[in-house]
Design a protein around this motif. Sequence first.
Motif, PDB file in Angstrom:
ATOM      1  N   PRO A 181       0.814  -1.231   0.000  1.00  0.00           N
ATOM      2  CA  PRO A 181       0.000   0.000   0.000  1.00  0.00           C
ATOM      3  C   PRO A 181       0.838   1.267   0.000  1.00  0.00           C
ATOM      4  O   PRO A 181       0.366   2.329  -0.401  1.00  0.00           O
ATOM      5  N   SER A 182       2.090   1.184   0.433  1.00  0.00           N
ATOM      6  CA  SER A 182       2.971   2.355   0.447  1.00  0.00           C
ATOM      7  C   SER A 182       3.354   2.811  -0.948  1.00  0.00           C
ATOM      8  O   SER A 182       3.933   3.884  -1.119  1.00  0.00           O
ATOM      9  N   GLY A 183       3.049   1.991  -1.963  1.00  0.00           N
ATOM     10  CA  GLY A 183       3.395   2.357  -3.330  1.00  0.00           C
ATOM     11  C   GLY A 183       4.583   1.592  -3.874  1.00  0.00           C
ATOM     12  O   GLY A 183       4.870   1.660  -5.074  1.00  0.00           O
ATOM     13  N   PHE A 184       5.284   0.848  -3.028  1.00  0.00           N
ATOM     14  CA  PHE A 184       6.416   0.054  -3.480  1.00  0.00           C
ATOM     15  C   PHE A 184       5.924  -1.226  -4.157  1.00  0.00           C
ATOM     16  O   PHE A 184       4.917  -1.815  -3.742  1.00  0.00           O
ATOM     17  N   GLU A 185       6.650  -1.636  -5.197  1.00  0.00           N
ATOM     18  CA  GLU A 185       6.351  -2.887  -5.886  1.00  0.00           C
ATOM     19  C   GLU A 185       7.658  -3.544  -6.301  1.00  0.00           C
ATOM     20  O   GLU A 185       8.692  -2.881  -6.414  1.00  0.00           O
ATOM     21  N   LEU A 214      16.198  -9.521  -5.211  1.00  0.00           N
ATOM     22  CA  LEU A 214      14.994  -8.689  -5.108  1.00  0.00           C
ATOM     23  C   LEU A 214      15.160  -7.555  -6.096  1.00  0.00           C
ATOM     24  O   LEU A 214      16.182  -6.860  -6.091  1.00  0.00           O
ATOM     25  N   VAL A 215      14.155  -7.356  -6.952  1.00  0.00           N
ATOM     26  CA  VAL A 215      14.162  -6.264  -7.931  1.00  0.00           C
ATOM     27  C   VAL A 215      12.969  -5.359  -7.652  1.00  0.00           C
ATOM     28  O   VAL A 215      11.823  -5.829  -7.626  1.00  0.00           O
ATOM     29  N   PHE A 216      13.220  -4.060  -7.409  1.00  0.00           N
ATOM     30  CA  PHE A 216      12.136  -3.098  -7.248  1.00  0.00           C
ATOM     31  C   PHE A 216      11.665  -2.647  -8.624  1.00  0.00           C
ATOM     32  O   PHE A 216      12.473  -2.270  -9.481  1.00  0.00           O
ATOM     33  N   THR A 217      10.358  -2.675  -8.824  1.00  0.00           N
ATOM     34  CA  THR A 217       9.789  -2.168 -10.066  1.00  0.00           C
ATOM     35  C   THR A 217       9.079  -0.829  -9.869  1.00  0.00           C
ATOM     36  O   THR A 217       8.765  -0.148 -10.834  1.00  0.00           O
ATOM     37  N   LYS A 218       8.874  -0.441  -8.621  1.00  0.00           N
ATOM     38  CA  LYS A 218       8.245   0.848  -8.336  1.00  0.00           C
ATOM     39  C   LYS A 218       8.577   1.249  -6.905  1.00  0.00           C
ATOM     40  O   LYS A 218       8.524   0.421  -5.991  1.00  0.00           O
ATOM     41  N   GLY A 239      11.267   1.754  -5.187  1.00  0.00           N
ATOM     42  CA  GLY A 239      12.659   1.533  -4.846  1.00  0.00           C
ATOM     43  C   GLY A 239      13.501   1.484  -6.107  1.00  0.00           C
ATOM     44  O   GLY A 239      13.024   1.776  -7.216  1.00  0.00           O
ATOM     45  N   SER A 240      14.746   1.093  -5.970  1.00  0.00           N
ATOM     46  CA  SER A 240      15.611   1.045  -7.150  1.00  0.00           C
ATOM     47  C   SER A 240      16.650  -0.049  -6.984  1.00  0.00           C
ATOM     48  O   SER A 240      17.005  -0.445  -5.878  1.00  0.00           O
ATOM     49  N   GLY A 241      17.118  -0.548  -8.103  1.00  0.00           N
ATOM     50  CA  GLY A 241      18.229  -1.476  -8.098  1.00  0.00           C
ATOM     51  C   GLY A 241      17.842  -2.917  -7.873  1.00  0.00           C
ATOM     52  O   GLY A 241      16.676  -3.270  -7.632  1.00  0.00           O
ATOM     53  N   THR A 242      18.848  -3.769  -7.979  1.00  0.00           N
ATOM     54  CA  THR A 242      18.724  -5.201  -7.750  1.00  0.00           C
ATOM     55  C   THR A 242      19.544  -5.555  -6.511  1.00  0.00           C
ATOM     56  O   THR A 242      20.689  -5.149  -6.378  1.00  0.00           O
ATOM     57  N   HIS A 243      18.935  -6.308  -5.591  1.00  0.00           N
ATOM     58  CA  HIS A 243      19.558  -6.620  -4.305  1.00  0.00           C
ATOM     59  C   HIS A 243      19.690  -8.135  -4.169  1.00  0.00           C
ATOM     60  O   HIS A 243      18.719  -8.869  -4.380  1.00  0.00           O
ATOM     61  N   ARG A 244      20.892  -8.595  -3.792  1.00  0.00           N
ATOM     62  CA  ARG A 244      21.088 -10.015  -3.588  1.00  0.00           C
ATOM     63  C   ARG A 244      20.246 -10.510  -2.407  1.00  0.00           C
ATOM     64  O   ARG A 244      20.101  -9.818  -1.407  1.00  0.00           O
ATOM     65  N   SER A 245      19.698 -11.719  -2.539  1.00  0.00           N
ATOM     66  CA  SER A 245      18.753 -12.221  -1.551  1.00  0.00           C
ATOM     67  C   SER A 245      18.916 -13.715  -1.371  1.00  0.00           C
ATOM     68  O   SER A 245      19.368 -14.433  -2.284  1.00  0.00           O
ATOM     69  N   SER A 246      18.567 -14.204  -0.204  1.00  0.00           N
ATOM     70  CA  SER A 246      18.522 -15.639   0.070  1.00  0.00           C
ATOM     71  C   SER A 246      17.186 -15.948   0.720  1.00  0.00           C
ATOM     72  O   SER A 246      16.529 -15.077   1.306  1.00  0.00           O
TER      73      SER A 246
END
Length: 431
Positions: free
Chosen positions: A392-396, A414-418, A420-427
């Motif tokens: 709901p905050s607008g992040f996607e 993790l990839v932000f499409t709205k 946020g920005s950038g690609t973040h390594r995740s496990s």
Amino acid sequence: MKSPRYSRIFLLAAGLSACAIQSHAQPAMSRGQQFLQLNYAECLSRATQALRNVGFSVGTSGNFAQGFRETSGAYIICNDSATGAPPPSSSRSIVVNIVVASGTNDATVPGRLRQLLQAEMQQPGSSTPPPPPPPPPPPPSTCTLAGDWTQITEGVGSSIWKIDGSGQAREAGSGIQALASFNGRTIQINWTAASGFAGIYEWTLDSTCNAGTGSLVFTRGGSGSHRSTVSRPNASANDSVLSATGDAGLEGETSLNGTPLTHYPGSTARQCHADCAANTNCKGSTYIQAGVYNPRDVAMCYLVSAVSSRGKASGHFSWVKSAPQTGGGTSGLFSATSGGCRASGRWTQTTEGVEGTTWNIDANGEATEYGRTAKGTATLAGSALRITWTAPSGFEGFYEWKLGSNCTSGLGVLVFTKGGSGTHRSSVTRN
């Protein structure tokens, strides 16, 4: 416009002023500030316990706890020391503001109630200080390799490596097999995962031979060198932490946030998790080693009736009670028809630069983030698990991980499409 934090303080004073009109006295106000090294959940837990120990009623909302005692009212507010905002769940410096307004003379000592609350925030969990700890045992003459080692690595997450006397190592939960070696006080684990990732952990142990610092270096699939710590629980002090639940459900270096049920000192890890398992109202437990927050702190067991989220916390060992399974099989871990992985279940993600959370995926692929309002859709293509989500905050964005051969953990992004920005390594790890 006043900030919400101080608006609450003025409303507190105004309410007490109204109560004081009949006695023709204005409330005395006292404010104090502390900087504590702890996580957000622990700050609020300390705040509620501090209010109880000093005789206040207790209520919580957002990043503060409040209470009243006769004609006195108090707020204990937890904020990030750098930004002033509610802090993340990881341990860091938190600024604690305590404000007390009193319609009495405060026992002729200005700020007496505030001083009592500040003392309680320094030593939570008991209204009386615990006994001094026993003297530390002499350091061992030589270090041993065998044992259960918990690693926490920057940007990657945490896991537990089980090493036997011959140097064979296995990562609990993922099933990754590796070879461990010991040279003086240096441990090295050379590992390869079925997902194609490979790397080397290397830590130099301190004089106790039960903790050390070092790095994780990816040799394939990942990149860079990541700072890392490792620790091995002392068997006599923690009653074999790992044997409390076996591999199933144990989460090293993890604290649980949720609805408090009870807490008590002097427990062992085995007894703490066993108490939760035997209590029908308990949904999860966290065992905290002695001396984690203060050298004089005793070991503590916290039971919760509902789990909202998790946070990283050194010296914490948590366990979440599994829901009863129906229909037999393998608890939804593998597909009964194709033998492949199944997405449904509870998954905990750890992402570089983003707070770790837990996602629940139902049998229809609907995904819900515990303790948050984000929702999404989960899909599984072969061994690739993907959650496409909106908040709901607008992040996607979307998470995508490649699971290992045992279908219980994986690495990805993790990839932000709205928003946020950038690609973040995740496990990700299945609970």
